[in-house]
Design an enzyme around this catalytic site. Sequence first.
Site, PDB file in Angstrom:
ATOM      1  N   ASP A  12      73.653  16.858   1.690  1.00 15.28           N
ATOM      2  CA  ASP A  12      72.779  17.174   2.803  1.00 15.28           C
ATOM      3  C   ASP A  12      73.726  17.506   3.974  1.00 15.28           C
ATOM      4  OD1 ASP A  12      70.513  17.236   4.534  1.00 15.28           O
ATOM      5  OD2 ASP A  12      71.015  15.202   5.188  1.00 15.28           O
ATOM      6  N   LEU A  13      73.223  18.158   4.994  1.00 15.15           N
ATOM      7  CA  LEU A  13      74.090  18.518   6.132  1.00 15.15           C
ATOM      8  C   LEU A  13      73.850  17.606   7.347  1.00 15.15           C
ATOM      9  CD1 LEU A  13      76.008  20.605   7.592  1.00 15.15           C
ATOM     10  CD2 LEU A  13      73.922  21.823   8.222  1.00 15.15           C
ATOM     11  N   ASP A  14      72.622  17.727   7.903  1.00  7.22           N
ATOM     12  CA  ASP A  14      72.317  17.030   9.159  1.00  7.22           C
ATOM     13  C   ASP A  14      72.339  15.505   8.960  1.00  7.22           C
ATOM     14  OD1 ASP A  14      71.788  19.527  10.501  1.00  7.22           O
ATOM     15  OD2 ASP A  14      69.897  19.606   9.403  1.00  7.22           O
ATOM     16  N   THR A  20      74.227  16.551  13.607  1.00  8.52           N
ATOM     17  CA  THR A  20      73.149  17.471  13.998  1.00  8.52           C
ATOM     18  C   THR A  20      71.760  16.849  13.867  1.00  8.52           C
ATOM     19  OG1 THR A  20      73.749  18.446  11.887  1.00  8.52           O
ATOM     20  CG2 THR A  20      74.112  19.808  13.837  1.00  8.52           C
ATOM     21  N   LYS A  48      63.485  13.057   9.864  1.00  6.88           N
ATOM     22  CA  LYS A  48      64.771  13.363   9.218  1.00  6.88           C
ATOM     23  C   LYS A  48      64.558  14.008   7.851  1.00  6.88           C
ATOM     24  CE  LYS A  48      67.833   9.904  11.205  1.00  6.88           C
ATOM     25  NZ  LYS A  48      68.480   8.616  10.958  1.00  6.88           N
ATOM     26  N   SER A 119      70.593  21.466   2.119  1.00  2.75           N
ATOM     27  CA  SER A 119      69.985  21.151   3.415  1.00  2.75           C
ATOM     28  C   SER A 119      68.670  21.897   3.559  1.00  2.75           C
ATOM     29  CB  SER A 119      70.928  21.585   4.538  1.00  2.75           C
ATOM     30  OG  SER A 119      70.265  21.522   5.781  1.00  2.75           O
ATOM     31  N   ALA A 120      67.692  21.220   4.186  1.00  6.15           N
ATOM     32  CA  ALA A 120      66.403  21.880   4.451  1.00  6.15           C
ATOM     33  C   ALA A 120      66.519  22.861   5.609  1.00  6.15           C
ATOM     34  CB  ALA A 120      65.354  20.822   4.783  1.00  6.15           C
ATOM     35  N   ASN A 123      69.308  26.821   9.474  1.00  7.39           N
ATOM     36  CA  ASN A 123      70.488  27.018  10.326  1.00  7.39           C
ATOM     37  C   ASN A 123      71.769  26.464   9.698  1.00  7.39           C
ATOM     38  OD1 ASN A 123      69.125  28.156  12.719  1.00  7.39           O
ATOM     39  ND2 ASN A 123      68.102  26.170  12.774  1.00  7.39           N
ATOM     40  N   LYS A 150      61.789  18.421   0.849  1.00 10.89           N
ATOM     41  CA  LYS A 150      62.050  17.011   0.514  1.00 10.89           C
ATOM     42  C   LYS A 150      60.806  16.219   0.932  1.00 10.89           C
ATOM     43  CE  LYS A 150      66.897  17.834   1.645  1.00 10.89           C
ATOM     44  NZ  LYS A 150      68.040  17.583   2.535  1.00 10.89           N
ATOM     45  N   GLU A 174      72.820  11.777   1.166  1.00 13.81           N
ATOM     46  CA  GLU A 174      71.712  11.961   2.117  1.00 13.81           C
ATOM     47  C   GLU A 174      71.639  10.869   3.169  1.00 13.81           C
ATOM     48  OE1 GLU A 174      69.029  13.513   3.035  1.00 13.81           O
ATOM     49  OE2 GLU A 174      68.943  15.188   1.636  1.00 13.81           O
ATOM     50  N   ASP A 175      71.117  11.218   4.348  1.00 11.35           N
ATOM     51  CA  ASP A 175      70.864  10.202   5.375  1.00 11.35           C
ATOM     52  C   ASP A 175      69.366   9.921   5.555  1.00 11.35           C
ATOM     53  OD1 ASP A 175      70.384  12.753   6.544  1.00 11.35           O
ATOM     54  OD2 ASP A 175      70.369  11.796   8.507  1.00 11.35           O
TER      55      ASP A 175
END
Length: 221
Positions: A12-14, A20, A48, A119-120, A123, A150, A174-175
Site C-alpha cells: 500500500d502507499l498512503d 500521505t 483510510k 494503492s487505491a 495519485n 478495499k 497495509e496501514d
Amino acid sequence: MGLEKIKGFIFDLDGVISNTSVLHSKAWKQIAEKVGTPWDDKLAEDLKGVDRMDSLNLILNRGNLQGKYSEEDKLALAQEKNDNYLNLVDQMSPNDILPGVKDFLDSLKDNGYLISLASASKNAPTVLEKLKLSDYFEKVVNPAELSKGKPDPEIYVKGAEILGLTPEECIGIEDAEVGIAAINGAGEISVGIGDAEILKDANIVFSNTKYLTLDHIEKAL
Ligand code: BG6
Ligand code: MG
C-alpha cells in the site's frame, strides 16, 4: 511458516511508504467541515484505504447528508478534495519517505523479491515520483481498472498477478483495516503498520515502519 515460499511484496502507499494518509485526512477534513459533517478520529480511521468517491459518500453518510448533494455536486466536492490534496503533495520530497522504508525496499531488491504497488489512490504514481521511488516498483495496480475497492481482495489479487505470482507467494503491507481485509481475502500474508488493536486481523503488526525488515518479518512468521 517462514519466507521460503515468498517471491513478492505488495505495498500500500498512503501510510505505509509515506505519511500521505495524513495529507488525505487534512484534505478530507476541509470537505467535511464544508458540508457540516463532524470530524473525529474514528472518521479519519474509517477513511483510510477507501477510494475517493466511497470516502466522500462515507463523509456524507456520517453527516446524514446523502440526499442533499446531486451526483454533479459530489463530483465537484471530490475534485475540490483532490485539488487540496495535490497542493499538499506538491511540497513533498524524498524526505517524506517513512522511516526504514527505503532500506527495506533496498533489501527486497538485493534479495531478489518482486515488488508491486496496490494503492487505491489515483495519485499514487505522482507521489512515487515525488519520493523518487518509482524505479523500485516493477508494477503498479491501476485503481481505475478495478471493479471494487478495499476491503474487496481484487486489488491485492491483481498486485500478485501483475508480478506473475500466486497470492500464496506474496506478502501485502497495509496501514488500514480495510487493506488488511483485502490482503487476507486475497490469500496473502498480511503485515499491518500501526495500531495492533485496529489491525487485529493482520498476520503480523509493526507499530512503525522502522521495524519493517526481512529479519523481523521472518521471525514473526
Ligand atoms: C488511499 C487512501 O490510498 O487512496 C485514501 O488511503 C484515499 O485516503 C484513496 O482516499 C484514494 O486516493 P485518491 O488520491 O485517488 O483520491
Ligand atoms: Mg494506506
